[in-house]
Design an enzyme around this catalytic site. Structure first.
Site, PDB file in Angstrom:
ATOM      1  CD  GLU A   1      -0.001   3.328   4.238  1.00  0.00           C
ATOM      2  OE1 GLU A   1       0.995   3.543   4.935  1.00  0.00           O
ATOM      3  OE2 GLU A   1       0.016   2.618   3.204  1.00  0.00           O
ATOM      4  CB  SER A   2       1.011  -1.697   6.013  1.00  0.00           C
ATOM      5  OG  SER A   2       1.316  -1.383   4.670  1.00  0.00           O
TER       6      SER A   2
ATOM      7  CB  CYS B   1      -6.651  -4.735   6.218  1.00  0.00           C
ATOM      8  SG  CYS B   1      -6.599  -3.851   4.645  1.00  0.00           S
TER       9      CYS B   1
ATOM     10  NE  ARG C   1       2.325  -1.250   0.750  1.00  0.00           N
ATOM     11  CZ  ARG C   1       2.221  -0.351  -0.216  1.00  0.00           C
ATOM     12  NH1 ARG C   1       2.663  -0.617  -1.433  1.00  0.00           N
ATOM     13  NH2 ARG C   1       1.665   0.811   0.031  1.00  0.00           N
TER      14      ARG C   1
ATOM     15  CB  ILE D   1     -11.124  -1.213   3.020  1.00  0.00           C
ATOM     16  CG1 ILE D   1     -12.593  -1.438   3.400  1.00  0.00           C
ATOM     17  CG2 ILE D   1     -10.853   0.266   2.737  1.00  0.00           C
ATOM     18  CD1 ILE D   1     -12.982  -0.798   4.731  1.00  0.00           C
ATOM     19  NE  ARG D   2      -5.302   2.244   0.000  1.00  0.00           N
ATOM     20  CZ  ARG D   2      -4.405   2.836   0.792  1.00  0.00           C
ATOM     21  NH1 ARG D   2      -4.782   3.452   1.884  1.00  0.00           N
ATOM     22  NH2 ARG D   2      -3.133   2.813   0.485  1.00  0.00           N
TER      23      ARG D   2
ATOM     24  CG  HIS E   1     -11.136  -4.142   7.535  1.00  0.00           C
ATOM     25  ND1 HIS E   1     -10.269  -3.434   8.345  1.00  0.00           N
ATOM     26  CD2 HIS E   1     -10.703  -3.932   6.277  1.00  0.00           C
ATOM     27  CE1 HIS E   1      -9.352  -2.836   7.610  1.00  0.00           C
ATOM     28  NE2 HIS E   1      -9.597  -3.125   6.348  1.00  0.00           N
TER      29      HIS E   1
ATOM     30  CD  GLU F   1     -11.706  -4.480  11.648  1.00  0.00           C
ATOM     31  OE1 GLU F   1     -11.117  -3.645  10.930  1.00  0.00           O
ATOM     32  OE2 GLU F   1     -11.601  -5.719  11.482  1.00  0.00           O
TER      33      GLU F   1
END
Length: 201
Positions: free
Chosen positions: A51-52, A82, A111, A140-141, A176, A178
């Protein structure tokens, strides 16, 4: 000097463990970074998804935001996924109150541009600099990049939206890698870190 770079993962919030595993698979020494003294010990840094706004506030709280900004300005190789992409943007289109960024890439990021958590998806992404098959992008978002400045290079788009950017030693993806078991993007970043070490030595 060994050829094995030491790459940190900003371990304040988000999918830290997955990045540590992917970096190790890309022949790097991977370690979590939470404090300025730990930042001093790495050759490169990954800012993970999460969550940034939370990552931004914790980076300030842990005293790592200003040292990180300074090292990025000085050329520290950094890779953001992300939320990490948002952290590397010079400007956020719709920032939350009090949200700060590290900066480093001349881009404007939106965002949650691809939708909420329940609208997450996977898609094949042709990523410049990655040989072979397309990269499997897990969104993802996810943010997307609204626009880039002249110094930033667009590496990939999805449905007309910019999802991967590089500017000098800074790399960012909306998705992502990863989470997929495909470590080619982390290998690209590890190679960027090695090349930077060679120019500094």
């Amino acid at each position: 000097m060994t050829d094995t770079p030491v790459i940190g993962v900003l371990a304040l919030q988000g999918d830290v463990r997955e990045h540590l595993v992917a970096l190790a698979a890309a022949d790097a020494v991977a370690r979590p970074v939470r404090r300025p003294e730990e930042l001093d010990e790495v050759d490169g840094l990954v800012i993970p998804g999460g969550e940034s706004t939370t990552i931004s506030k914790l980076a300030v709280l842990f005293g790592v935001m200003e040292p990180l900004r300074a090292r990025v300005r000085d050329g520290l190789p950094v890779y953001g996924t992300c939320a990490g992409m948002i952290m590397l943007a010079d400007k956020i289109l719709d920032p939350r109150s009090g949200q700060e960024t590290v900066g480093g890439i001349d881009m404007i990021v939106r965002r949650n541009a691809f939708g909420r958590q329940n609208e997450s998806f996977e898609a094949a992404v042709d990523l410049a600099g990655i040989p072979g098959e397309p990269v499997e992008g897990v969104f993802i978002r996810a943010p997307w990049v609204e626009s880039v400045g002249a110094a930033a290079e667009v590496l990939a788009e999805h449905e007309g939206h910019i999802v991967a950017v590089r500017q000098g030693n800074a790399l960012a993806t909306s998705f992502h890698p990863e989470l997929t078991g495909d470590h080619r993007v982390h290998r690209l970043f590890a190679d960027m870190v090695r090349a930077n070490r060679e120019t500094e030595s």
